[in-house]
Design an enzyme around this catalytic site. Structure first.
Site, PDB file in Angstrom:
ATOM      1  CB  CYS A  77      -3.819   1.964  21.627  1.00 42.92           C
ATOM      2  SG  CYS A  77      -4.773   0.887  20.024  1.00 42.92           S
ATOM      3  CB  CYS A 127      -2.355   2.747  17.638  1.00 40.99           C
ATOM      4  SG  CYS A 127      -3.757   4.034  17.709  1.00 40.99           S
ATOM      5  CD  GLN A 158     -15.818   0.419  -8.910  1.00 39.82           C
ATOM      6  OE1 GLN A 158     -15.515  -0.858  -8.463  1.00 39.82           O
ATOM      7  NE2 GLN A 158     -15.441   0.654  -9.848  1.00 39.82           N
ATOM      8  CB  ALA A 210     -11.842   8.810 -19.031  1.00 37.51           C
ATOM      9  CB  CYS A 249      -8.148   2.322  19.198  1.00 33.69           C
ATOM     10  SG  CYS A 249      -7.531   3.899  18.454  1.00 33.69           S
ATOM     11  CG  HIS A 289     -14.082   0.007  -2.648  1.00 35.36           C
ATOM     12  ND1 HIS A 289     -14.005  -0.802  -4.196  1.00 35.36           N
ATOM     13  CD2 HIS A 289     -15.570  -0.615  -2.284  1.00 35.36           C
ATOM     14  CE1 HIS A 289     -14.829  -1.691  -4.471  1.00 35.36           C
ATOM     15  NE2 HIS A 289     -16.050  -1.501  -3.608  1.00 35.36           N
ATOM     16  CE1 TYR A 308      -2.971  -2.382   0.504  1.00 34.74           C
ATOM     17  CE2 TYR A 308      -4.428  -1.302  -0.063  1.00 34.74           C
ATOM     18  CZ  TYR A 308      -4.185  -2.356   0.397  1.00 34.74           C
ATOM     19  OH  TYR A 308      -5.753  -3.238  -0.274  1.00 34.74           O
ATOM     20  CB  THR A 363     -15.297   0.432 -13.505  1.00 36.11           C
ATOM     21  OG1 THR A 363     -15.154  -0.801 -12.161  1.00 36.11           O
ATOM     22  CG2 THR A 363     -17.172   0.287 -13.722  1.00 36.11           C
TER      23      THR A 363
END
Ligand code: BV8
Ligand code: ZN
Length: 255
Positions: free
Chosen positions: A158, A155, A101, A239, A130, A119, A67, A196
């Site tokens: 927490c 985090c 999306q 597009a 948390c 998404h 990611y 899509t």
């Protein structure tokens, strides 16, 4: 662009327009799609296997690294003419609902407001424990190949493990956005389905809902999809070219 006169007048009279986008709308900004053969995210690292809670459980560093690699593409990209045309349209029709999306922020950066992200958002990770939002450092803009393994941050509240702010396969879509998207698709006069493959459910069902509601449905894609036989009009091409032409043909003052 040659459009039938009756379709043009139907589009010009439309009060409620929905634009529904997928990875193809960001392709011309340099962000790989999921399925295109050349650089599709699925091909070189089986995105469908990585975009799951199980994959993150099994190897959080691999998923988080993937990611962060994708986030670097977003950071290195700019909105393209398709994003800008959609943003321009928002100011020209009575009610435009933009449903995406995509997990990038290119619609927002092109000036679109109130984007419904079905998404999630790649730039808004949160704590798995948390659910507090986690602020990310600016993404590296190097789009190296495939990304390496990178342990996800902890985090600050927490100590729980931070996860990408996206909806994985097997996870429910955000209830409010989904509800708004379904209502918009069922109640629109015109439904534009842009870039899509319409493979992923339940998002792909939005176009079916618009067809069932007898909206004028227009698909913009560089390839055929299963929708080709079902929509009112197929506009074949990128597009970034098609959308500005469509707007110029129907809503000329959006030049
Ligand atoms: C759920 C975020 C239940 C993460 C994504 C069997 C049958 C039907 C459904 C299922 C099934 N088995 C499982 C399911 C459900 C599953 C699903 O649909 N699987 C698919 C693969 C069959 N769906 C889910 O799991 C969903 N959740 O069902 O939950 C539930 C309910 C209650 C409680 C608990 C659980 C969640 C799905 C969301 C997954 N997350 N993204 C991330 O990004 O990493 S999906 C991700 O893939 C994208 O968000 C997007 O939705 C999809 C990719 O599709 P596209 O955007 O269309 O991209 P693609 O590359 O495929 O196509 C690009 C297109 O653009 C092509 O057509 C190309 O020709 C065109 N193009 C390219 N360039 C251009 C262009 N067009 C125009 N111009 C260009 N320049
Ligand atoms: Zn936490």
């Amino acid at each position: 662009m040659q459009l039938g006169a009756d379709l043009v007048s139907r589009l010009q009279r439309a009060r409620r327009v929905v634009v529904f986008t997928g990875a193809g709308v960001s392709a011309e900004s340099g962000i790989p799609t999921f399925r295109d053969r050349q650089s599709g995210l699925w091909c070189n690292c089986d995105a469908q296997a990585l975009a799951t809670p199980e994959a993150f459980e099994r190897d959080a560093a691999l998923v988080w690294g993937w990611y962060e690699w994708r986030r670097s593409f977003v950071a290195a990209s700019e909105p393209n003419a398709a994003h800008r045309a959609i943003a321009a349209l928002q100011g020209r029709v009575a009610q435009l609902t933009l449903i995406t999306q995509n997990v990038d922020d290119l619609h927002e950066r092109a000036g679109s407001a109130a984007v419904l992200h079905l998404h999630g958002h790649i730039g808004r990770p949160y704590c798995s424990a948390c659910r507090s939002e986690h602020a990310l450092p600016p993404a590296a803009t190097s789009t190296s190949d495939g990304g390496g393994r990178l342990p996800p941050p902890r985090c600050s509240r927490c100590g729980g493990r931070v996860r990408p702010g996206v909806v994985w396969f097997g996870e429910a879509l955000p209830a409010l956005e989904w509800e708004q998207a379904v209502a918009a698709a069922r109640g629109c006069d015109v439904f534009l389905c842009v870039g899509t493959s319409s493979v992923v459910e339940p998002a792909a069902g939005l176009t079916r809902a618009a067809i069932a509601a007898a909206a004028a449905t227009i698909q913009v894609n560089i390839e055929r999809t299963w929708l080709d036989e079902l929509v009112t009009l197929n506009l074949r091409g990128p597009a970034g070219t098609i959308l500005p032409e469509l707007l110029a043909a129907v809503w000329p003052d959006t030049r």
